[in-house]
Design a protein around this motif. Structure first.
Motif, mmCIF file in Angstrom:
data_model
loop_
_atom_site.group_PDB
_atom_site.id
_atom_site.type_symbol
_atom_site.label_atom_id
_atom_site.label_comp_id
_atom_site.label_asym_id
_atom_site.label_seq_id
_atom_site.Cartn_x
_atom_site.Cartn_y
_atom_site.Cartn_z
ATOM 1 N N ASP A 35 0.853 -1.195 0.000
ATOM 2 C CA ASP A 35 0.000 0.000 0.000
ATOM 3 C C ASP A 35 0.892 1.251 0.000
ATOM 4 N N GLU A 36 0.621 2.167 -0.920
ATOM 5 C CA GLU A 36 1.488 3.348 -1.088
ATOM 6 C C GLU A 36 1.592 4.199 0.191
ATOM 7 N N SER A 37 0.558 4.160 1.038
ATOM 8 C CA SER A 37 0.571 5.050 2.204
ATOM 9 C C SER A 37 1.216 4.406 3.437
ATOM 10 N N THR A 38 1.591 3.145 3.337
ATOM 11 C CA THR A 38 2.173 2.467 4.504
ATOM 12 C C THR A 38 3.590 2.985 4.790
ATOM 13 N N GLN A 39 3.861 3.217 6.078
ATOM 14 C CA GLN A 39 5.203 3.678 6.458
ATOM 15 C C GLN A 39 6.070 2.544 6.992
ATOM 16 N N MET A 40 5.425 1.533 7.592
ATOM 17 C CA MET A 40 6.210 0.431 8.163
ATOM 18 C C MET A 40 5.510 -0.892 7.892
ATOM 19 N N GLY A 41 6.282 -1.874 7.441
ATOM 20 C CA GLY A 41 5.734 -3.197 7.148
ATOM 21 C C GLY A 41 6.083 -4.190 8.242
ATOM 22 N N PRO A 42 6.054 -5.489 7.902
ATOM 23 C CA PRO A 42 6.330 -6.527 8.888
ATOM 24 C C PRO A 42 7.828 -6.746 9.072
ATOM 25 N N LEU A 43 8.164 -7.596 10.044
ATOM 26 C CA LEU A 43 9.534 -8.089 10.158
ATOM 27 C C LEU A 43 9.742 -9.183 9.111
ATOM 28 N N ILE A 44 10.989 -9.573 8.916
ATOM 29 C CA ILE A 44 11.303 -10.499 7.818
ATOM 30 C C ILE A 44 10.795 -11.915 8.064
ATOM 31 N N SER A 45 10.793 -12.383 9.314
ATOM 32 C CA SER A 45 10.535 -13.813 9.555
ATOM 33 C C SER A 45 10.012 -14.032 10.971
ATOM 34 N N ARG A 46 9.520 -15.233 11.189
ATOM 35 C CA ARG A 46 9.064 -15.570 12.545
ATOM 36 C C ARG A 46 10.242 -15.569 13.516
ATOM 37 N N ALA A 47 11.394 -16.042 13.062
ATOM 38 C CA ALA A 47 12.567 -16.062 13.953
ATOM 39 C C ALA A 47 12.914 -14.635 14.392
ATOM 40 N N GLN A 48 12.827 -13.693 13.449
ATOM 41 C CA GLN A 48 13.152 -12.305 13.796
ATOM 42 C C GLN A 48 12.095 -11.737 14.742
ATOM 43 N N LEU A 49 10.829 -12.093 14.509
ATOM 44 C CA LEU A 49 9.752 -11.641 15.388
ATOM 45 C C LEU A 49 9.974 -12.171 16.806
ATOM 46 N N ASP A 50 10.329 -13.445 16.916
ATOM 47 C CA ASP A 50 10.572 -14.027 18.243
ATOM 48 C C ASP A 50 11.738 -13.330 18.928
ATOM 49 N N LYS A 51 12.765 -13.000 18.129
ATOM 50 C CA LYS A 51 13.935 -12.322 18.715
ATOM 51 C C LYS A 51 13.528 -10.950 19.265
ATOM 52 N N VAL A 52 12.773 -10.206 18.465
ATOM 53 C CA VAL A 52 12.371 -8.864 18.890
ATOM 54 C C VAL A 52 11.484 -8.953 20.133
ATOM 55 N N ARG A 53 10.542 -9.895 20.133
ATOM 56 C CA ARG A 53 9.646 -10.063 21.300
ATOM 57 C C ARG A 53 10.435 -10.351 22.576
ATOM 58 N N SER A 54 11.531 -11.093 22.425
ATOM 59 C CA SER A 54 12.283 -11.489 23.616
ATOM 60 C C SER A 54 12.892 -10.288 24.336
ATOM 61 N N TYR A 55 12.988 -9.146 23.629
ATOM 62 C CA TYR A 55 13.586 -7.954 24.249
ATOM 63 C C TYR A 55 12.557 -7.064 24.953
ATOM 64 N N VAL A 56 11.259 -7.307 24.690
ATOM 65 C CA VAL A 56 10.246 -6.363 25.162
ATOM 66 C C VAL A 56 9.203 -7.089 26.014
ATOM 67 N N ALA A 57 9.232 -6.869 27.333
ATOM 68 C CA ALA A 57 8.202 -7.441 28.204
ATOM 69 C C ALA A 57 6.865 -6.769 27.881
ATOM 70 N N ALA A 58 5.791 -7.556 27.939
ATOM 71 C CA ALA A 58 4.462 -7.031 27.553
ATOM 72 C C ALA A 58 4.090 -5.811 28.390
ATOM 73 N N ASP A 59 4.544 -5.790 29.662
ATOM 74 C CA ASP A 59 4.130 -4.680 30.539
ATOM 75 C C ASP A 59 5.228 -3.616 30.678
ATOM 76 N N ALA A 60 6.246 -3.658 29.821
ATOM 77 C CA ALA A 60 7.329 -2.666 29.932
ATOM 78 C C ALA A 60 6.777 -1.269 29.635
ATOM 79 N N PRO A 61 7.056 -0.284 30.515
ATOM 80 C CA PRO A 61 6.519 1.060 30.281
ATOM 81 C C PRO A 61 7.089 1.675 29.008
ATOM 82 N N GLY A 62 6.232 2.338 28.233
ATOM 83 C CA GLY A 62 6.733 2.961 27.008
ATOM 84 C C GLY A 62 5.619 3.455 26.108
#
Ligand code: NAD
Length: 459
Positions: free
Chosen positions: A300-327
């Motif tokens: 979509d021409e108006s999209t600024q950010m898409g998905p991550l490349i893979s499930r492995a990358q998604l799991d890696k990113v999730r591992s750094y961010v606790a669900a309740d981390a303030p932000g």
């Protein structure tokens, strides 16, 4: 018939299979090196003007297929279509720029007594380019275009997840008239094809872009043959905002400085360092800017950010961010696809893993600093040294901090890092060597010194 070693290319936005690509073997690498060496001898013997013309034709072929290449990048890498067009355009521009260097790749004449001393810049031979998945087209071209222009042959190994645009570029090279086997693409697994290139005695140089962990191995293994090695590795770059900066501009620019390409950018400004006296005000400006980033279908021409490349990358990113981390958190689609929302963590310590390690996702931390010395100390507080930004209205401070931050690519009141005609590369564990810029071709040559005596025969 497909086998378990073949590469399955998934659309990161839908998880649908885009293609299955046969993986090359170590024996394929050996055969490719032999063919490349023969093609290189003929290529280097061509008149410089002919080599330049063929590279310009290659650039024109990329330009003719720009939309097709961009759409392929959207499907295999999940890049937004705007970014993908820029990436294909970057390949074209770099080929043109490198073509302009072919006839200008000159040696020197150095004054010496009793004769004439000249230097000749000779091609290295066969160059191996090992590319990552985060910018498959541009990074492949950063090594390939100047290497070809300097008279070398290139074997490109794209990342496992993103072989399609590289394969298409190799086809376009042939369409443009580049000699057979001069530019070969071998898709495959890193420890097999990448490793075989690094260990092959017939490969004179490796241009590796990827993780610091693999880059370190490439350097160690390449040393067995004293192979020339350029490493473009990870980053954890600071975005330093001083109290005297244009805070509105700094806050407006900060989100895409770490969200572009979903944060899978070695130059992502993921450590936002803000002077304490304006910390709360800056966060107040940053929050709506992050929350309003449009995340979704990359086509979509108006999209600024898409998905991550893979499930492995998604799991890696999730591992750094606790669900309740303030932000601060933006929005991301639910359902299929490797989605993670824009995230700024506001209460982490300066030594927390998420504050010093490369997450390679849409996650930044914001940390307060007291004064200039404190900002520099924090900015230099990681093993990396790739990029960084400095926001201030004080010219003296901009220069002092630019000199003090140990990184290869800095920008003041901006987040730009990469232009094909300026040098790019890292300090510290972000890499070795430089790519792009006016010296790009020289990095693919050996300097030969020749002394010619002018003394006549002894009487
Ligand atoms: P990676 O190191 O896992 O893989 C990079 C490439 O190396 C891939 O083609 C892979 O197949 C290959 N490889 C893997 N193991 C190998 C081995 N043993 N021998 C030879 N080759 C091998 O990195 P990645 O996950 O694909 O890419 C992300 C990383 O790249 C991040 O750390 C990012 O910062 C870095 N990066 C750096 C720059 C830069 O210019 N400095 C640019 C983009 C990405």
């Amino acid at each position: 018939m497909p086998n378990e070693f073949d590469l399955q290319v998934l659309n990161p936005a839908t998880e649908e299979v885009v293609a299955t690509v046969p993986a090359a073997t170590a024996a394929d690498v050996d055969a490719a090196v032999g063919r490349a060496a023969r093609a290189q001898s003929r290529w280097a013997a061509l008149p410089p003007g002919d080599r330049a013309r063929l590279l310009r034709r290659f650039a024109a072929a990329v330009d003719d297929h720009l939309e097709e290449l961009a759409r392929l990048e959207v499907r295999e890498a999940g890049h937004t279509v705007g970014n993908a067009r820029w990436e294909a355009g970057n390949v074209r521009d770099l080929l043109d720029y490198a073509a302009g260097g072919v006839e200008r790749l000159t040696g020197r004449q150095i004054p010496v007594p009793g004769g004439l001393d000249i230097t000749i810049l000779e091609p290295l031979g066969v160059v191996g380019v090992i590319a990552p998945w985060n910018f498959p087209m541009p990074i492949a071209a950063w090594g390939t275009a100047p290497a070809l222009a300097a008279g070398n042959a290139v074997i490109l190994k794209p990342a496992e997840t993103t072989p399609l645009t590289a394969l298409r570029l190799a086809e376009l090279a042939l369409v443009a008239g580049l000699p057979e086997d001069l530019f070969q693409v071998l898709p495959g697994h890193g420890p097999v094809v990448g490793n075989a290139l690094v260990e092959h005695p017939g490969v004179a140089k490796i241009v590796f872009t990827g993780s610091t962990a693999v880059g370190t191995q490439v350097l160690a293994k390449g040393s067995a043959h004293l192979k020339r090695v350029t490493l473009e590795l990870g980053g954890k770059s600071p975005n330093i905002v001083f109290a005297d900066a244009d805070l509105d501009a700094a806050a407006a620019a900060a989100p895409m400085s770490f969200l572009d390409n979903s944060g899978q950018d070695c130059c992502a400004r993921t450590r936002i360092l803000v002077q304490r006296s304006v910390f709360d005000r800056f966060l107040g400006l940053l929050a709506p800017a992050v929350e309003s980033v449009r995340v979704g279908d990359p086509a979509d021409e108006s999209t600024q950010m898409g998905p991550l490349i893979s499930r492995a990358q998604l799991d890696k990113v999730r591992s750094y961010v606790a669900a309740d981390a303030p932000g601060i958190r933006g929005k991301a689609p639910e359902g299929p696809g490797f989605w993670f929302p824009p995230t700024v963590l506001t209460e982490v310590g300066p030594h927390a893993p998420v504050a010093v390690e490369e997450v390679f996702g849409p996650v930044a931390v914001v940390l307060p600093f007291e004064d200039e010395a404190d900002a520099i100390r924090l900015a230099n507080g990681t093993v990396y040294g790739l990029s960084g930004s400095i926001w201030t209205r004080d010219v003296g401070r901009a220069l002092r901090v630019s000199q003090a931050v140990r990184a290869g690519n800095l920008s003041v009141n901006s987040h730009s890092s990469v232009r094909y005609w300026t040098p790019f590369g890292g300090f510290k564990q972000s890499g070795i060597g430089r790519e792009l810029g006016p010296d790009a071709l020289t990095a693919f040559t050996e300097t030969k010194n020749v002394f010619i005596s002018t003394e006549g025969p002894a009487q």
